[in-house]
Design an enzyme around this catalytic site. Structure first.
Site, PDB file in Angstrom:
ATOM      1  CB  SER A 148     -53.226 -46.757 -14.149  1.00 29.86           C
ATOM      2  OG  SER A 148     -53.107 -48.049 -13.574  1.00 29.86           O
ATOM      3  CE1 TYR A 165     -58.566 -47.171 -13.872  1.00 30.96           C
ATOM      4  CE2 TYR A 165     -56.834 -48.833 -14.031  1.00 30.96           C
ATOM      5  CZ  TYR A 165     -57.312 -47.638 -13.521  1.00 30.96           C
ATOM      6  OH  TYR A 165     -56.519 -46.903 -12.661  1.00 30.96           O
TER       7      TYR A 165
END
Length: 258
Positions: A148, A165
């Site tokens: 990501s 995350y």
């Protein structure tokens, strides 16, 4: 070899974790369209069945195996079963992921461990099993990690804090580099795709909270579409990407460029 043949995946088996919806299903569509037999794993059996029906309607051969990547003791048996029932895995797409939004000072340890167990620990164990059972013995393979842009940079302070995350995806960025270097001489390439903001179930809360800020910070001024990951995934999965390894490719509309 003709250029179009470099992208041909006929006869290849592609395992895509978290493949029942969202980015995983989009990648499955792309690889299946170019001839791969796709194997999807995810936690929810009914979503896998829906994905299989969707792919079958597109002419893609698909197999589904319900599995929780956070249940570590199930991972090696899963790969052994797929190997026996479908065939050795040629392409692994580590797409399954979890997230959690919380200010860091209030972040529950249980939530931190859930994110790390799925995004890092489970991904490591699955990759290890695929390497051991399928890729190393054959001296060939393609591994694509879905990281990501959150693993390449911090968050806009106007957005929800997602430290676990971001940390897990940063780990996957260097997991990609280190694994690529280790296995390059064995015919196995390892790369990651780092998506920006795509409208998926995982990003639903983030987009509801701050889509305007995201678009303001995205040079292309739009979110990712259903087609925007497909070309990158096909390149990295096919012979066309044979000399590409250890790379982290941002597919983000320019977010990481500014």
């Amino acid at each position: 070899m003709a250029l179009k043949d470099l992208f041909n995946l006929t006869g290849k088996v592609a395992l895509i974790t978290g493949g029942s919806r969202g980015l995983g299903l989009q990648i499955a569509e792309a690889l299946g369209e170019y001839g791969a037999t796709v194997v999807l794993t995810a936690r929810k059996a009914h979503e896998l069945d829906e994905a299989k029906a969707h792919l079958s309607a597109l002419g893609v051969t698909a197999h589904v195996y319900p599995n929780d990547l956070g249940a570590f003791d199930t991972i090696d048996p899963l790969i052994e079963t797929i190997h026996a029932e479908v065939g050795p895995i040629d392409i692994l797409v580590n797409n399954a992921g979890a997230t959690w939004g919380s200010p860091t000072v209030d972040h529950p340890m249980e939530a931190w461990m859930k994110v790390m167990n799925v995004n890092v620990n489970g991904t490591f164990l699955l990759t290890q099993a695929v390497l051991k059972h399928c890729m190393v013995p054959r001296g060939a393979g393609r591994i694509i990690n879905v990281a990501s842009v959150a693993g390449l940079q911090g968050n806009d302070p106007r957005m929800a804090a997602t430290l676990a995350y971001n940390t897990s995806k940063g780990a996957m960025v260097n997991f990609t580099r280190a694994l690529a270097a280790e296995f390059a001489a064995q015919g196995i390439t390892v790369n990651s795709i780092c998506p920006g903001y795509f409208p998926t179930k995982m990003t639903k809360g983030t987009l509801a909270y701050g889509e305007a800020q995201i678009l303001e910070h995205t040079p292309m001024r739009r979110l990712g579409s259903d087609e925007d990951l497909k070309g990158a995934a096909l390149l990295l999965a096919s012979a066309a990407g044979a000399y590409i390894t250890g790379q982290n490719l941002a597919v983000d509309g320019g977010i990481s460029a500014v």
